[in-house]
Design an enzyme around this catalytic site. Structure first.
Site: not given
Ligand code: GUN
Length: 295
Positions: A120, A53, A97
């Site tokens: 998110d 990311k 995350q």
């Molecule tokens: N863990 C697995 N997928 C995601 C996501 O799309 N965003 C976040 N913040 N954590 C995750």
């Protein structure tokens, strides 16, 4: 031979578009989109996602603030950090995350994020707006799947979409997105899960089958209708001594077995994964633009 739907190619194209948009935002509004990426602990998969990311942000001109903490970081400290980020004018998006360590209440943390910075789309305000079909920040993986379908001319209108997996991150929001009375949606949606009776009987009725289970090779050829479209959301690490890093990634779908039977399928890696990152970038740019609009 099935069409193999590449998320990687679309990701590369979208990054070009986003880069231009960010340059324009900076020129016209003097805004550099800012994303705070919070990681608690040392989950190897999370670490790898966070790196991907941040790399994508750097490539297109999003300023990302990388906030990493040991696994014993407290819930109070995390809530305090989120409060600071909520008030930070240079931060337009906040990403925590998941999963968080067990001693931290995930819902409490996600609810603490300002819904206007919730890139998110996990805050109940955004989840509720998605349910109602109103503009909001929508979760990145469902958005990425919808974009993959649209960009590859796979119509979902009137089709039966069967989603295997009922997570708050993929299964439930994807169902909400595809059932809306909107372009790129209007599907008939079924969600299956661990308690679904005769899973195969349901998945065989799917025109579009989405596997979001988190278990390798759960979807086998006998569970898929001839000519269906299959979207594989799974990213599972399996040991592989022939690889330098000691593992390889496989999906929730048994690709080798399913591919000859279907009209289109996403690969793992290189299918849905890159689109999740693309839609995160999209949401961060949206947050920066929305911020500019409120100024
Ligand atoms: N863990 C697995 N997928 C995601 C996501 O799309 N965003 C976040 N913040 N954590 C995750």
């Amino acid at each position: 031979m099935a069409q193999v739907i590449s998320g990687k190619d679309l990701f590369e194209r979208l990054k070009g578009e986003y880069k231009n948009e960010i340059a324009r935002l900076q020129k016209e509004h003097n805004i550099v989109p800012g994303l705070a990426v919070v990681l608690v602990g040392d989950n190897p998969a999370s670490l790898s996602y966070v790196r991907l990311k941040e790399k994508a942000c750097a490539e297109i001109g999003i300023h990302s603030r990388d906030l990493r903490f040991e696994k014993d970081f407290t819930e109070d400290a995390l809530l305090k950090l989120i409060d600071e980020l909520n008030h930070d004018k240079n931060i337009h998006g906040i990403l925590v995350q998941l999963p968080l360590p067990d001693h931290i209440d995930e819902a409490k943390v996600l609810y603490a994020i300002d819904p206007l910075k919730d890139v998110d789309g996990f805050h109940p305000v955004n989840a509720g707006r998605l349910l109602l079909g109103e503009p909001a920040y929508y979760p990145a993986t469902p958005l990425g799947i919808q974009q993959l379908l649209i960009q590859n001319n796979i119509k979902v209108e009137g089709k039966h979409v069967v989603i295997v997996g009922r997570s708050n991150i993929v299964g439930k929001p994807l169902a909400m997105l595809l059932v809306q009375k909107q372009n790129g949606a209007n599907a008939t949606v079924t969600i299956c899960h661990t308690r679904t009776r005769d899973l195969g009987a349901v998945t065989r009725t799917a025109d579009i089958l989405v596997a979001a289970v988190g278990r390798p090779h759960t979807v086998t050829a006998d569970m898929v209708k001839e000519g269906a479209v299959v979207i594989d959301v799974g990213v599972n690490r399996v040991e592989d001594a022939t690889k330098k890093r000691g593992y390889r990634l496989i999906g929730d779908v048994d690709f080798a077995e399913v591919e000859p039977k279907v009209s289109a399928i996403t690969p793992v890696p290189g299918g849905v994964g890159p689109m999740t990152i693309a839609m995160l970038l999209h949401n961060v740019i949206k947050a920066a633009k929305d911020h500019a609009g409120r100024q």
